[in-house]
Design a protein around this motif. Structure first.
Motif, PDB file in Angstrom:
ATOM      1  N   GLU A  45      45.019 -16.951  31.179  1.00  0.00           N
ATOM      2  CA  GLU A  45      45.460 -18.330  30.386  1.00  0.00           C
ATOM      3  C   GLU A  45      45.731 -17.703  29.117  1.00  0.00           C
ATOM      4  N   PRO A  46      47.097 -17.915  28.550  1.00  0.00           N
ATOM      5  CA  PRO A  46      47.285 -17.747  27.078  1.00  0.00           C
ATOM      6  C   PRO A  46      46.740 -18.648  26.052  1.00  0.00           C
ATOM      7  N   ASP A  49      50.138 -22.546  24.468  1.00  0.00           N
ATOM      8  CA  ASP A  49      50.895 -22.883  25.576  1.00  0.00           C
ATOM      9  C   ASP A  49      52.293 -22.242  25.434  1.00  0.00           C
ATOM     10  N   ASP A  50      52.776 -22.186  24.251  1.00  0.00           N
ATOM     11  CA  ASP A  50      53.969 -21.584  24.002  1.00  0.00           C
ATOM     12  C   ASP A  50      54.126 -21.066  22.498  1.00  0.00           C
ATOM     13  N   LEU A  51      55.132 -20.322  22.466  1.00  0.00           N
ATOM     14  CA  LEU A  51      55.538 -19.658  21.131  1.00  0.00           C
ATOM     15  C   LEU A  51      56.552 -20.662  20.254  1.00  0.00           C
ATOM     16  N   ALA A  67      48.437 -13.201  18.407  1.00  0.00           N
ATOM     17  CA  ALA A  67      48.802 -13.339  19.675  1.00  0.00           C
ATOM     18  C   ALA A  67      50.481 -13.242  20.210  1.00  0.00           C
ATOM     19  N   ALA A  68      51.382 -13.265  19.361  1.00  0.00           N
ATOM     20  CA  ALA A  68      52.659 -13.695  19.564  1.00  0.00           C
ATOM     21  C   ALA A  68      53.242 -12.637  20.494  1.00  0.00           C
ATOM     22  N   MET A  71      51.953 -12.437  24.036  1.00  0.00           N
ATOM     23  CA  MET A  71      52.508 -13.914  24.746  1.00  0.00           C
ATOM     24  C   MET A  71      53.972 -13.615  24.993  1.00  0.00           C
ATOM     25  N   GLN A  74      53.493 -11.961  28.569  1.00  0.00           N
ATOM     26  CA  GLN A  74      52.757 -13.052  29.192  1.00  0.00           C
ATOM     27  C   GLN A  74      53.752 -14.200  29.866  1.00  0.00           C
ATOM     28  N   LEU A  75      54.520 -14.586  28.981  1.00  0.00           N
ATOM     29  CA  LEU A  75      55.314 -15.912  29.323  1.00  0.00           C
ATOM     30  C   LEU A  75      56.461 -15.371  30.077  1.00  0.00           C
TER      31      LEU A  75
END
Length: 154
Positions: A45-46, A49-51, A67-68, A71, A74-75
């Motif tokens: 789980e990131p 929720d979104d960037l 984290a960007a 992510m 991951q996304l």
């Protein structure tokens, strides 16, 4: 680099990541077939929720800044999996064994023992992260096998 230029660079990076991720995951699914059918993806789980859409918005949070980059990948993996009609199962870090145990109707200790006994690849390393990933995969498979998957307990 100015903000507009930075946003353009990130947009290009996002597009490249999306294209490469989609190609790579599609190749994995194709190479597994017909001997194996990919039905789902287990992924951590990131942290968000979104960037945000802009570099400036990312810079407002140190945690988001750290984290960007991960992510982005991951996304992209999740989007590529959904495009291939794979179910995407998110799992919180550290909850993988408990989730597998719950889905199999056994104890977390049973899952940990099974993962430690059967999952070790030839040679090191077989780390806690490997065992967590294996348990997450078992949990996802158990969710799709509904009563047909069992692990031998002590």
């Amino acid at each position: 680099m100015g903000e507009d230029e930075a946003n353009a660079v990130i947009a290009g990076v996002r597009q490249s990541i999306a294209a490469r991720t989609s190609d790579a995951l599609r190749r994995v699914v194709i190479e597994l077939a017909p001997a194996h059918i990919a039905i789902a993806l287990a992924i951590r789980e990131p942290p968000f929720d979104d960037l945000p859409a802009t570099v400036a918005a990312v810079r407002t949070s140190y945690r988001l800044l750290c984290a960007a980059d991960g992510m982005l990948y991951q996304l992209a993996i999740c989007r590529a999996a959904r495009q291939l009609k794979l179910a995407v199962h998110m799992c919180r870090r550290g909850k993988e064994t408990a989730r597998a145990a719950q889905r199999l109707g056994v104890t977390p200790a049973d899952v940990e023992e099974f993962v430690s006994r059967t999952g070790r690849p030839a040679g090191p390393p077989w780390t806690q992260e490997h065992r967590r990933a294996y348990a997450a995969g078992i949990a996802v498979l158990a969710a799709h096998a509904r009563g047909r998957l069992r692990i031998q307990t002590s």
